[in-house]
Design an enzyme around this catalytic site. Structure first.
Site, mmCIF file in Angstrom:
data_model
loop_
_atom_site.group_PDB
_atom_site.id
_atom_site.type_symbol
_atom_site.label_atom_id
_atom_site.label_comp_id
_atom_site.label_asym_id
_atom_site.label_seq_id
_atom_site.Cartn_x
_atom_site.Cartn_y
_atom_site.Cartn_z
ATOM 1 N N TYR A 212 -4.212 -2.424 -9.864
ATOM 2 C CA TYR A 212 -4.014 -2.281 -8.414
ATOM 3 C C TYR A 212 -3.117 -3.394 -7.864
ATOM 4 C CZ TYR A 212 -4.988 -2.244 -3.419
ATOM 5 O OH TYR A 212 -4.848 -2.251 -2.056
ATOM 6 N N SER B 287 0.793 -1.237 0.000
ATOM 7 C CA SER B 287 0.000 0.000 0.000
ATOM 8 C C SER B 287 0.820 1.278 0.000
ATOM 9 C CB SER B 287 -0.950 -0.006 1.192
ATOM 10 O OG SER B 287 -1.980 -0.918 0.934
ATOM 11 N N TYR C 43 -4.333 3.652 8.263
ATOM 12 C CA TYR C 43 -5.678 3.114 8.419
ATOM 13 C C TYR C 43 -6.291 3.574 9.732
ATOM 14 C CZ TYR C 43 -3.868 0.271 4.591
ATOM 15 O OH TYR C 43 -3.311 -0.136 3.421
ATOM 16 N N VAL D 183 1.344 -3.738 3.865
ATOM 17 C CA VAL D 183 1.345 -5.028 4.566
ATOM 18 C C VAL D 183 2.613 -5.844 4.327
ATOM 19 C CG1 VAL D 183 -1.144 -5.371 4.886
ATOM 20 C CG2 VAL D 183 -0.056 -6.155 2.792
ATOM 21 N N LYS E 144 0.196 3.469 -2.894
ATOM 22 C CA LYS E 144 -0.969 4.368 -2.978
ATOM 23 C C LYS E 144 -0.555 5.843 -2.925
ATOM 24 C CE LYS E 144 -3.996 0.928 -0.782
ATOM 25 N NZ LYS E 144 -4.528 0.433 0.498
HETATM 26 N N1 GLU Z 1 -2.447 -5.824 -1.346
HETATM 27 C C1 GLU Z 1 -3.030 -5.444 -0.084
HETATM 28 C C2 GLU Z 1 -4.519 -5.393 -0.247
HETATM 29 O O1 GLU Z 1 -4.971 -4.719 -1.107
HETATM 30 C C3 GLU Z 1 -2.485 -4.125 0.366
HETATM 31 C C4 GLU Z 1 -2.901 -3.747 1.751
HETATM 32 C C5 GLU Z 1 -1.831 -2.981 2.506
HETATM 33 O O2 GLU Z 1 -0.674 -2.943 2.116
HETATM 34 O O3 GLU Z 1 -2.170 -2.406 3.555
HETATM 35 O O4 GLU Z 1 -5.255 -6.003 0.458
#
Ligand code: GLU
Length: 310
Positions: free
Chosen positions: A194, A67, A246, A264, A70
């Site tokens: 994505y 993520s 988050y 993650v 992003k």
């Molecule tokens: N590939 C993970 C998902 O979309 C990324 C989530 C993350 O890095 O927090 O669920």
């Protein structure tokens, strides 16, 4: 407090102080390529606005940026759409899990922010409007290669494919977005891009280098190339501060006091405005899906440098 000038001593100190915590947290295990990563891995890299760099630990070892991507797709979409992007995605903390579906339904398909999965899918869709799937994936990878000054950055196809095999919640989010008319491209195309952006592999050195424009009002202070405007850079930092971890973003702001974005894969990119870009990596996650030891390392770093913005 140590002198922020002595960066090698500072990163060595943080690395040393984290030794007794290594292995804590739970490595993401929803796909095999992440589940097999050694939880004791650790790295930290800093690149300053005046061009100094320092690293400790496994700073040359690439990991799945997940993520953290992003932040970079948000930059690309803001560059393309400007403020119009905010009609498709808000900039409020979600207070919910990164992949929550309930909130998206209640709020009629407008995701709370671009750093939760639903918001990132809308951002990716905005990028897709300018080209097909392969071109969009190429443009995201090219953007990161340019920012990091490193053409060797690649996408891990195994990770991208496993994300697709297990990404049922992301597929649900994309379908909800589409149902509320907040997705223009086909759901499968948005998901494909994505999953590939999440599967980019970079090390802490490359990521810290790539994020440096955010510490310098949108201009890369080393190449002097403009990446985005000062206005947009301020917006991205604000969203990272309020939404980058988050439903634990408030806790991260209290402990670390820097705009940051976790993934993650165990990476965290953090920005010390006007000073430096920092990346830490430790694969064990806390209950909110953010790197446990990585957050501790950044807390230690801001205690040593006084770099918290507060
Ligand atoms: N590939 C993970 C998902 O979309 C990324 C989530 C993350 O890095 O927090 O669920």
């Amino acid at each position: 407090m140590s002198q922020p000038e002595d960066l090698p001593a500072i990163v060595a100190q943080v690395h040393h102080d984290m030794q007794r915590h290594l292995g804590r947290g739970k490595v993401a295990d929803y796909i095999p390529a992440l589940a097999r990563i050694d939880p004791r891995n650790f790295a930290i890299s800093i690149v300053t606005c005046d061009g100094r760099t320092a690293s400790a630990g496994l700073a040359h070892v690439p990991f799945s940026i997940q993520s953290i991507s992003k932040v970079f797709t948000l930059t690309m979409a803001l560059n393309r759409l400007g403020g119009a992007l905010w009609s498709r995605v808000w900039r409020e903390p979600s207070g919910s899990r990164f992949n929550s579906i309930v909130q998206l339904e209640q709020e009629k398909g407008i995701p709370r922010n671009p750093l939760i999965n639903a918001g990132a899918l809308a951002v990716t869709d905005a990028l897709l409007a300018a080209g097909d799937v392969d071109k969009t994936i190429d443009s995201i990878r090219a953007f990161l290669r340019r920012l990091a000054g490193d053409p060797s950055i690649v996408i891990d196809e195994e990770v991208a494919e496993s994300e697709a095999d297990t990404g049922f919640r992301n597929a649900s989010l994309a379908n909800f977005l589409r149902a509320f008319d907040n997705l223009q491209s086909p759901v499968e195309d948005v998901l494909r891009v994505y999953f590939h952006q999440c599967a980019i592999r970079m090390n802490t050195r490359q990521l810290a280098r790539a994020g440096l424009y955010l510490a310098n009002r949108g201009v890369d202070p080393i190449s002097l190339g403009r990446v985005t405007t000062p206005f947009k850079s301020r917006r991205i930092n604000a969203v990272m501060m309020t939404c980058g971890h988050y439903d634990a973003s408030g806790d991260f702001a209290c402990r670390v006091g820097l705009p940051g974005k976790s993934g993650v894969g165990g990476g965290i990119l953090a920005i010390a405005p006007r000073k430096a870009s920092i990346c830490v990596w430790s694969p064990g996650l806390n209950a909110w899906g953010n790197s446990l030891v990585g957050s501790m390392a950044l807390q230690r770093l801001t205690a040593l440098t006084g770099w918290s913005v507060f």
